[in-house]
Design an enzyme around this catalytic site. Structure first.
Site, PDB file in Angstrom:
ATOM      1  N   TYR A  35     -10.847   1.634  15.478  1.00  0.00           N
ATOM      2  CA  TYR A  35     -10.009   2.215  14.415  1.00  0.00           C
ATOM      3  C   TYR A  35     -10.014   3.741  14.516  1.00  0.00           C
ATOM      4  O   TYR A  35      -8.962   4.382  14.519  1.00  0.00           O
ATOM      5  CB  TYR A  35     -10.510   1.763  13.040  1.00  0.00           C
ATOM      6  CG  TYR A  35      -9.632   2.223  11.896  1.00  0.00           C
ATOM      7  CD1 TYR A  35      -8.414   1.595  11.635  1.00  0.00           C
ATOM      8  CD2 TYR A  35     -10.007   3.294  11.090  1.00  0.00           C
ATOM      9  CE1 TYR A  35      -7.599   2.029  10.601  1.00  0.00           C
ATOM     10  CE2 TYR A  35      -9.198   3.731  10.047  1.00  0.00           C
ATOM     11  CZ  TYR A  35      -7.993   3.088   9.814  1.00  0.00           C
ATOM     12  OH  TYR A  35      -7.176   3.527   8.783  1.00  0.00           O
ATOM     13  N   SER A  61      -5.686   9.060   9.817  1.00  0.00           N
ATOM     14  CA  SER A  61      -6.819   8.764   8.931  1.00  0.00           C
ATOM     15  C   SER A  61      -7.896   9.817   9.123  1.00  0.00           C
ATOM     16  O   SER A  61      -8.057  10.366  10.221  1.00  0.00           O
ATOM     17  CB  SER A  61      -7.414   7.398   9.266  1.00  0.00           C
ATOM     18  OG  SER A  61      -8.623   7.191   8.538  1.00  0.00           O
ATOM     19  N   GLY A  82       0.787  -1.230   0.000  1.00  0.00           N
ATOM     20  CA  GLY A  82       0.000   0.000   0.000  1.00  0.00           C
ATOM     21  C   GLY A  82       0.825   1.289   0.000  1.00  0.00           C
ATOM     22  O   GLY A  82       1.753   1.450  -0.798  1.00  0.00           O
TER      23      GLY A  82
HETATM   24  N1  LIG Z   1      -6.253   2.524   2.599  1.00  0.00           N
HETATM   25  C1  LIG Z   1      -7.008   3.486   3.121  1.00  0.00           C
HETATM   26  O1  LIG Z   1      -8.108   3.798   2.617  1.00  0.00           O
HETATM   27  C2  LIG Z   1      -6.514   4.230   4.322  1.00  0.00           C
HETATM   28  C3  LIG Z   1      -7.242   5.345   4.750  1.00  0.00           C
HETATM   29  C4  LIG Z   1      -6.807   6.070   5.852  1.00  0.00           C
HETATM   30  C5  LIG Z   1      -5.669   5.666   6.519  1.00  0.00           C
HETATM   31  N2  LIG Z   1      -4.976   4.564   6.111  1.00  0.00           N
HETATM   32  C6  LIG Z   1      -3.788   4.178   6.865  1.00  0.00           C
HETATM   33  O2  LIG Z   1      -2.692   4.086   5.987  1.00  0.00           O
HETATM   34  C7  LIG Z   1      -1.712   3.207   6.550  1.00  0.00           C
HETATM   35  C8  LIG Z   1      -1.233   2.265   5.476  1.00  0.00           C
HETATM   36  O3  LIG Z   1      -2.310   1.442   5.101  1.00  0.00           O
HETATM   37  P1  LIG Z   1      -2.513   0.862   3.622  1.00  0.00           P
HETATM   38  O4  LIG Z   1      -3.836   1.296   3.179  1.00  0.00           O
HETATM   39  O5  LIG Z   1      -1.304   1.136   2.814  1.00  0.00           O
HETATM   40  O6  LIG Z   1      -2.666  -0.701   3.985  1.00  0.00           O
HETATM   41  P2  LIG Z   1      -1.851  -2.004   3.577  1.00  0.00           P
HETATM   42  O7  LIG Z   1      -2.576  -3.122   4.227  1.00  0.00           O
HETATM   43  O8  LIG Z   1      -1.644  -2.030   2.104  1.00  0.00           O
HETATM   44  O9  LIG Z   1      -0.433  -1.770   4.278  1.00  0.00           O
HETATM   45  C9  LIG Z   1      -0.290  -1.820   5.675  1.00  0.00           C
HETATM   46  C10 LIG Z   1       1.040  -2.508   5.988  1.00  0.00           C
HETATM   47  O10 LIG Z   1       1.175  -2.544   7.428  1.00  0.00           O
HETATM   48  C11 LIG Z   1       1.731  -3.800   7.744  1.00  0.00           C
HETATM   49  N3  LIG Z   1       1.418  -4.212   9.099  1.00  0.00           N
HETATM   50  C12 LIG Z   1       0.178  -4.430   9.620  1.00  0.00           C
HETATM   51  N4  LIG Z   1       0.293  -4.961  10.854  1.00  0.00           N
HETATM   52  C13 LIG Z   1       1.618  -5.060  11.115  1.00  0.00           C
HETATM   53  C14 LIG Z   1       2.353  -5.573  12.216  1.00  0.00           C
HETATM   54  N5  LIG Z   1       1.748  -6.086  13.291  1.00  0.00           N
HETATM   55  N6  LIG Z   1       3.696  -5.535  12.149  1.00  0.00           N
HETATM   56  C15 LIG Z   1       4.329  -5.042  11.048  1.00  0.00           C
HETATM   57  N7  LIG Z   1       3.690  -4.570   9.974  1.00  0.00           N
HETATM   58  C16 LIG Z   1       2.337  -4.597  10.005  1.00  0.00           C
HETATM   59  C17 LIG Z   1       1.087  -4.771   6.759  1.00  0.00           C
HETATM   60  O11 LIG Z   1       1.812  -5.988   6.681  1.00  0.00           O
HETATM   61  C18 LIG Z   1       1.081  -3.967   5.481  1.00  0.00           C
HETATM   62  O12 LIG Z   1       2.250  -4.190   4.705  1.00  0.00           O
HETATM   63  C19 LIG Z   1      -2.391   2.534   7.727  1.00  0.00           C
HETATM   64  O13 LIG Z   1      -1.955   3.130   8.930  1.00  0.00           O
HETATM   65  C20 LIG Z   1      -3.863   2.819   7.506  1.00  0.00           C
HETATM   66  O14 LIG Z   1      -4.595   2.828   8.714  1.00  0.00           O
HETATM   67  C21 LIG Z   1      -5.376   3.846   5.012  1.00  0.00           C
END
Ligand SMILES: NC(=O)c1ccc[n+]([C@@H]2O[C@H](COP(=O)([O-])OP(=O)(O)OC[C@H]3O[C@@H](n4cnc5c(N)ncnc54)[C@H](O)[C@@H]3O)[C@@H](O)[C@H]2O)c1
Length: 255
Positions: free
Chosen positions: A153, A114, A12
């Site tokens: 969350y 977020s 991501g």
């Molecule tokens: N995708 C969305 O719509 C969105 C919106 C708002 C905020 N966010 C935030 O953006 C950030 C990135 O999320 P993303 O959308 O890229 O998701 P994603 O799932 O693609 O990436 C998240 C990464 O965090 C890693 N991770 C999770 N738990 C872990 C752990 N216990 N130890 C080590 N690594 C761990 C996962 O393995 C993954 O590679 C997050 O904090 C998420 O809350 C995402």
């Protein structure tokens, strides 16, 4: 060559950011559960300590930038895990790497929050004070006992934003800028899983930003790179919404 540590680097936003930073000449130290430079479980105190130790080893105690992207969403197997990764891992890594950042060149750090942090009621929960007070055992126990995934969350993202804002003096003294970027919808595996969730999927799919689309992880990576860069030299302690207008849509008179 700037040295930048990135959590959540395997997927991501973190993966897109790591790629852009490498292309821009940074040395990236990726941290994730697997498929990264440092493979640890950030939901545990041991995993967080290992991450800090290995980053310090790889950067020789001098770090220029830190970006904390790792996070789990509403489909996590339990609500305690949401708090453990989204709040307590961030708090531990900020504390563990602050000194090394203080020795860096034009140092700065970004935490990924977020737009969910402004969800009504998210900021009014007993888990917030437990998180901000650093009581992980009590916070996780309460979250697992009586908090919904959606509010866990939202609460984790609200608390982590408050945590950052409370550090403005301490981190300014070190000469390190620290900010939050608050995304709306980003087309990543985390978001995809939320749209397929039996409890929240329909609401997630129907919650569309004024811009009429979700964002790509590369768009968020660009925002984070700006916050890290000298172009953002006077931005400190801010929560920057990169959400296609969602925050303004939900609460136009608060900012
Ligand atoms: N995708 C969305 O719509 C969105 C919106 C708002 C905020 N966010 C935030 O953006 C950030 C990135 O999320 P993303 O959308 O890229 O998701 P994603 O799932 O693609 O990436 C998240 C990464 O965090 C890693 N991770 C999770 N738990 C872990 C752990 N216990 N130890 C080590 N690594 C761990 C996962 O393995 C993954 O590679 C997050 O904090 C998420 O809350 C995402």
């Amino acid at each position: 060559m700037p040295i930048t540590a990135v959590t959540g680097a395997a997927s991501g936003i973190g993966a897109a950011l790591s790629q852009q930073l490498r292309e821009a000449g940074h040395q990236v130290i990726g941290i994730d559960r697997a498929n990264s430079d440092i493979n640890v479980d950030l939901s545990t105190p041991q995993g967080r300590q290992q991450a800090v130790n290995e980053v310090l080893e790889r950067c020789n105690g001098v770090l220029d930038h830190l970006v904390l992207c790792a996070g789990v969403g509403i489909t996590a197997p339990n609500c305690g895990l949401i708090l453990a990764v989204n709040y307590f891992a961030v708090s531990s890594l900020l504390d563990g790497l602050a000194e090394a950042l203080g020795k860096g060149s034009q140092p700065s750090a970004v935490v990924v929050g977020s737009v969910a942090s402004v969800q009504p009621g998210g900021d009014q929960q007993p888990i917030i004070e437990l998180m901000l007070g650093g009581d992980e055992a009590a916070a996780l126990e309460l979250a697992n006992r009586e908090v919904s995934p959606s509010l866990a969350y939202a609460g984790s993202k609200y608390a982590v934003s408050v945590l950052v804002r409370r550090k403005v003096h301490e981190w300014a003294k070190r000469g390190v800028r620290l900010n939050v970027v608050a995304p709306g919808v980003v087309e990543t595996p985390l978001y995809q899983a939320s749209t397929e969730d039996p409890r929240y999927g329909e609401a997630t799919r129907n919650f569309v930003a004024p811009l009429g689309r979700g964002s790509q992880p590369q768009e968020l990576a660009e925002v984070i790179r700006f916050l890290l860069s000298p172009q953002a030299s006077f931005i400190h302690g801010t929560v920057l919404f990169a959400d296609g207008g969602m925050d303004a849509m939900m609460r136009p008179s608060r900012f």
